[in-house]
Design a protein around this motif. Structure first.
Motif, mmCIF file in Angstrom:
data_model
loop_
_atom_site.group_PDB
_atom_site.id
_atom_site.type_symbol
_atom_site.label_atom_id
_atom_site.label_comp_id
_atom_site.label_asym_id
_atom_site.label_seq_id
_atom_site.Cartn_x
_atom_site.Cartn_y
_atom_site.Cartn_z
ATOM 1 N N ARG B 106 0.834 -1.216 0.000
ATOM 2 C CA ARG B 106 0.000 0.000 0.000
ATOM 3 C C ARG B 106 0.859 1.252 0.000
ATOM 4 N NH1 ARG B 106 -5.951 1.066 2.036
ATOM 5 N NH2 ARG B 106 -5.908 3.330 2.265
ATOM 6 N N ARG B 107 1.986 1.206 0.713
ATOM 7 C CA ARG B 107 2.852 2.395 0.795
ATOM 8 C C ARG B 107 3.396 2.818 -0.560
ATOM 9 N NH1 ARG B 107 4.564 4.695 6.035
ATOM 10 N NH2 ARG B 107 2.772 3.987 7.194
ATOM 11 N N MET B 108 3.526 1.866 -1.473
ATOM 12 C CA MET B 108 4.017 2.225 -2.809
ATOM 13 C C MET B 108 2.972 3.058 -3.557
ATOM 14 S SD MET B 108 5.433 -1.427 -4.081
ATOM 15 C CE MET B 108 6.413 -2.452 -2.983
ATOM 16 N N LEU B 109 1.723 2.929 -3.151
ATOM 17 C CA LEU B 109 0.628 3.517 -3.930
ATOM 18 C C LEU B 109 0.040 4.780 -3.321
ATOM 19 C CD1 LEU B 109 -1.246 0.177 -4.700
ATOM 20 C CD2 LEU B 109 0.344 1.387 -6.189
ATOM 21 N N ILE B 110 0.133 4.917 -1.993
ATOM 22 C CA ILE B 110 -0.631 6.003 -1.364
ATOM 23 C C ILE B 110 -0.244 7.415 -1.832
ATOM 24 C CG2 ILE B 110 -1.523 4.716 0.609
ATOM 25 C CD1 ILE B 110 0.614 5.834 2.354
#
Lengths: 65, 404
Positions: B106-110
């Motif tokens: 998720r951190r790659m996308l937020i």
């Protein structure tokens, strides 16, 4: 009212920014919460409580004192 | 987890899920699940017992509880839809994994789904909406609002955000729909395989000729630095593409239908277009397009006077949580004047919808512009002739014949 945030818990939903954009922001690079004011004025307390309540991951804590 | 066993349930427990009769109301038989108890037991198609969580407070607490797992790959993860049986082992990025894997993905996308980034997309979404309505009005005065409007709006937006060629939309819209909604597992698996192959080829092409979307960023940064492997990237893109299609299309179509069926509310919105933001929040509460979330208990959890045992299936009923009388006054009344912001239409906890601010922008622009441009929009068939999705799917009309 004093606010602390836990950026490790943040999932970038943006609920805090939507609730209280004078107090919270999102970092442009990592997308996680940024605290603009750690001791907001009384005027913003309702918004800040919404931000804490709506945060899906429990990344915001309010300390009343 | 080896100590846990799957608990069967008595035949007297009501079956889950049921189909809706009215597109924007919970199935009538769910009335028996809406008593004072925030948790009740239901029976899944395979006879397995599941806890059905209907209390707003209890459901929120459970969705934020790390003792509940979303690990689809777990062999004892509950199966709600028969056609997805046997799909265990394939761990879908984001939606089908727990932390820490989930957080890493998720951190790659937020950064790409932040509030300011989504606000910056509004002019583009407005242009797409205007263009689609121009075309619809030119062809009219009848249309299927789903295919002419509700579907292309989110499809264009997610394609632009990812930089997936919108020109291929017929191909992946059809596969995306079959992947989540086909009648048999063979059809769903075939659609999945074709989508997978398409995205595989797209990533290959983009490595040589990069574009300017999120997919290109993931290739240039995360893939290049080894933070994401190739298969994971392809599956993650698939999840984003499908999620971008299969949810907002229903929210736009069901939102338009709900407003048309509540003319006094629609009039109030017309009189004060600034109400669009809270109208959308109330629609998200009232219609609950994502009807339920599925979880697996990893440990015993005391909640709502019950003990959810390790290994138990948990169905979090978004629909009934959003209609909990303890959280909302007159919960079955559609009222755009209320503050519905604590709805769970996007879920809660670490898996809360990543694309929620994109969805809000799409819904506000699509519905606001639709009723401003076509003030006399109305259904072309009686409400009970509008075909709707099955209870296990994202809720919404399959077609929405309208006229003006």
């Amino acid at each position: 009212m004093k606010i602390t945030i836990d950026r490790d818990r943040c999932v970038g939903a943006g609920q805090c920014v939507r609730a209280a954009d004078e107090v919270f922001d999102q970092d442009d690079l990592d997308g996680c919460v940024v605290l603009l004011v750690s001791r907001p004025s009384e005027r913003l307390s309702a918004e800040v409580r919404d931000a804490e309540r709506f945060c899906p991951s429990g990344a915001i804590e309010i300390h009343d004192a | 987890m080896t100590e846990t066993e799957i608990r069967p349930t008595g035949a007297s427990a009501p079956a889950f899920p049921k189909d809706r009769t009215c597109p924007f109301q919970p199935p009538e038989s769910y009335a028996q699940l809406r008593g004072d108890a925030p948790l009740t037991q239901v029976r899944l198609f395979d006879g397995r017992m599941a806890w059905m969580v209907t209390g707003h407070a209890e459901g929120r607490a459970l969705l934020a509880d790390p003792r509940l797992s979303s690990e689809w790959g777990n062999p004892i993860f509950p199966v709600v839809v028969q056609r997805t049986e046997g799909r265990g082992g394939l761990s879908f990025p984001l939606i089908g994994v727990d932390d820490p894997e989930h957080a890493r993905q998720r951190r790659m996308l937020i950064p790409s789904f932040g509030v300011k980034r989504m606000a910056a997309l509004r002019p583009m979404i407005q242009r797409d909406v205007d263009g689609l309505l121009d075309a619809m009005l030119e062809k009219g005065p009848t249309a299927d609002l789903v295919s002419a409007f509700a579907l292309p709006v989110p499809s264009m937006a997610i394609c632009s955000l990812l930089d997936v060629p919108y020109g291929d939309h017929d191909f992946f819209e059809e596969r995306s729909r079959d992947f989540v909604g086909a009648a048999t597992s063979a059809e769903a698996d075939a659609a999945f395989a074709q989508l997978h192959q398409y995205l595989h080829g797209l990533v290959e092409r983009k490595r040589d000729e990069p574009g300017d979307g999120l997919l290109d960023e993931l290739i240039a940064v995360q893939l290049a630095e080894g933070k994401l492997d190739y298969d994971e990237l392809v599956l993650m893109t698939l999840v984003l593409l499908v999620a971008g299609h299969e949810t907002t299309v229903n929210a736009i179509a069901l939102g338009a239908l709900t407003l048309l069926q509540h003319p006094e509310q629609l009039d109030a919105l017309r009189r004060d277009p600034a109400l669009i933001s809270q109208t959308v929040e109330e629609l998200l509460r009232f219609t609950s397009v994502s009807d339920y979330m599925v979880r697996l208990a990893k440990e015993d959890i005391e909640v709502g006077g019950e003990t959810v045992k390790a290994g138990d299936a948990v169905i979090v009923s978004i629909t009934l949580m959003n209609r909990d009388g303890k959280a909302y006054e007159d919960p079955d009344t559609f009222d755009i004047g209320r503050s519905a912001r604590h709805h769970v239409g996007f879920g809660h906890g670490i898996h809360q919808c990543l694309g929620q601010n994109l969805a809000r922008a799409e819904l506000e622009i699509a519905l606001g512009t639709l009723f401003a441009r076509i003030p006399d929009l109305r259904l072309a068939v009686p409400l009970d002739e509008v075909p709707i999705k099955a209870g296990h799917d994202a809720q919404g009309p399959i077609e929405l014949p309208v006229t003006w």
